[in-house]
Design a protein around this motif. Structure first.
Motif, PDB file in Angstrom:
ATOM      1  N   GLY A 212       0.833  -1.188   0.000  1.00 24.81           N
ATOM      2  CA  GLY A 212       0.000   0.000   0.000  1.00 24.81           C
ATOM      3  C   GLY A 212       0.871   1.242   0.000  1.00 24.81           C
ATOM      4  N   TYR A 213       0.254   2.378  -0.163  1.00 26.81           N
ATOM      5  CA  TYR A 213       0.977   3.647  -0.234  1.00 26.81           C
ATOM      6  C   TYR A 213       1.783   3.901   1.030  1.00 26.81           C
ATOM      7  CZ  TYR A 213       1.856   8.635  -0.461  1.00 26.81           C
ATOM      8  OH  TYR A 213       2.475   9.864  -0.449  1.00 26.81           O
ATOM      9  N   GLU A 214       1.172   3.715   2.195  1.00 25.18           N
ATOM     10  CA  GLU A 214       1.860   3.987   3.458  1.00 25.18           C
ATOM     11  C   GLU A 214       3.058   3.063   3.637  1.00 25.18           C
ATOM     12  OE1 GLU A 214      -0.694   4.123   6.850  1.00 25.18           O
ATOM     13  OE2 GLU A 214      -2.135   5.437   5.849  1.00 25.18           O
ATOM     14  N   ALA A 215       2.908   1.812   3.266  1.00 22.82           N
ATOM     15  CA  ALA A 215       4.028   0.874   3.383  1.00 22.82           C
ATOM     16  C   ALA A 215       5.155   1.274   2.436  1.00 22.82           C
ATOM     17  CB  ALA A 215       3.557  -0.541   3.081  1.00 22.82           C
ATOM     18  N   SER A 216       4.810   1.756   1.250  1.00 14.97           N
ATOM     19  CA  SER A 216       5.824   2.204   0.298  1.00 14.97           C
ATOM     20  C   SER A 216       6.562   3.428   0.827  1.00 14.97           C
ATOM     21  CB  SER A 216       5.184   2.543  -1.051  1.00 14.97           C
ATOM     22  OG  SER A 216       4.632   1.403  -1.635  1.00 14.97           O
ATOM     23  N   VAL A 217       5.831   4.349   1.442  1.00 17.64           N
ATOM     24  CA  VAL A 217       6.456   5.544   2.023  1.00 17.64           C
ATOM     25  C   VAL A 217       7.405   5.142   3.149  1.00 17.64           C
ATOM     26  CG1 VAL A 217       5.993   7.650   3.336  1.00 17.64           C
ATOM     27  CG2 VAL A 217       4.615   7.122   1.330  1.00 17.64           C
ATOM     28  N   GLU A 218       6.975   4.238   3.996  1.00 22.52           N
ATOM     29  CA  GLU A 218       7.832   3.779   5.097  1.00 22.52           C
ATOM     30  C   GLU A 218       9.085   3.087   4.567  1.00 22.52           C
ATOM     31  OE1 GLU A 218       7.760   4.416   8.366  1.00 22.52           O
ATOM     32  OE2 GLU A 218       6.105   5.746   7.845  1.00 22.52           O
TER      33      GLU A 218
ATOM     34  N   ALA B  19      10.531   3.657   1.717  1.00 18.00           N
ATOM     35  CA  ALA B  19      11.376   4.706   1.152  1.00 18.00           C
ATOM     36  C   ALA B  19      12.091   5.472   2.260  1.00 18.00           C
ATOM     37  CB  ALA B  19      10.547   5.651   0.288  1.00 18.00           C
ATOM     38  N   LYS B  20      11.411   5.739   3.367  1.00 20.41           N
ATOM     39  CA  LYS B  20      12.046   6.431   4.499  1.00 20.41           C
ATOM     40  C   LYS B  20      13.193   5.597   5.066  1.00 20.41           C
ATOM     41  CE  LYS B  20       8.148   9.200   6.165  1.00 20.41           C
ATOM     42  NZ  LYS B  20       7.182   9.398   7.262  1.00 20.41           N
ATOM     43  N   ARG B  21      12.970   4.298   5.209  1.00 15.82           N
ATOM     44  CA  ARG B  21      14.035   3.421   5.722  1.00 15.82           C
ATOM     45  C   ARG B  21      15.231   3.393   4.775  1.00 15.82           C
ATOM     46  NH1 ARG B  21       9.570   0.310   7.058  1.00 15.82           N
ATOM     47  NH2 ARG B  21       9.875  -1.036   5.252  1.00 15.82           N
ATOM     48  N   ALA B  22      14.955   3.355   3.475  1.00 14.87           N
ATOM     49  CA  ALA B  22      16.048   3.357   2.496  1.00 14.87           C
ATOM     50  C   ALA B  22      16.831   4.664   2.551  1.00 14.87           C
ATOM     51  CB  ALA B  22      15.497   3.122   1.087  1.00 14.87           C
ATOM     52  N   LEU B  23      16.122   5.784   2.728  1.00 16.83           N
ATOM     53  CA  LEU B  23      16.790   7.080   2.832  1.00 16.83           C
ATOM     54  C   LEU B  23      17.654   7.146   4.084  1.00 16.83           C
ATOM     55  CD1 LEU B  23      17.240   9.975   1.862  1.00 16.83           C
ATOM     56  CD2 LEU B  23      15.161  10.618   3.091  1.00 16.83           C
TER      57      LEU B  23
END
Length: 111
Positions: A6-12, A14-18
């Motif tokens: 889902g969108y929220e999981a994708s954002v999370e 991406a945050k972890r990767a950053l």
């Protein structure tokens, strides 16, 4: 294949990767200094701090930063290419295969 997120999981994710990428640079610096042959002259944390202070002064000079970036760009450029190589254009492909003498009508039959 990974499951669809889902969108929220994708954002999370991406945050972890950053965060991982941002924390990698200090580790890279520490590893490079630890592996440098010249690091043996550093006697204690005071020597290390003096080195850091010297670098902080040097980065204020544009020439130093320009030379540093140019050297890094050159090293980066000489790394092996990752991924699929770009496709050759048709003319280069013909030269590579030895068919450079084929004219505009490449479908013409030869006898």
């Amino acid at each position: 294949m990974p499951p669809i997120q889902g969108y929220e999981a994708s954002v999370e994710a991406a945050k972890r990767a950053l965060e991982a990428a941002q924390s990698a640079l200090p580790r890279d610096i520490a590893q490079a200094v630890a592996n440098a042959g010249w690091a043996a002259f550093l006697r204690d944390r005071h020597d290390v701090q003096a080195l850091v202070d010297h670098i902080a002064e040097a980065v204020q000079q544009r020439d130093f930063v320009s030379r540093l970036h140019a050297t890094a760009d050159k090293a980066r450029h000489h790394q092996p290419q990752r991924g699929r190589p770009p496709k050759m254009n048709q003319e280069a492909a013909q030269k590579a295969t030895g068919h450079a003498d084929v004219g505009a009508n490449s479908n013409a039959a030869t006898i």
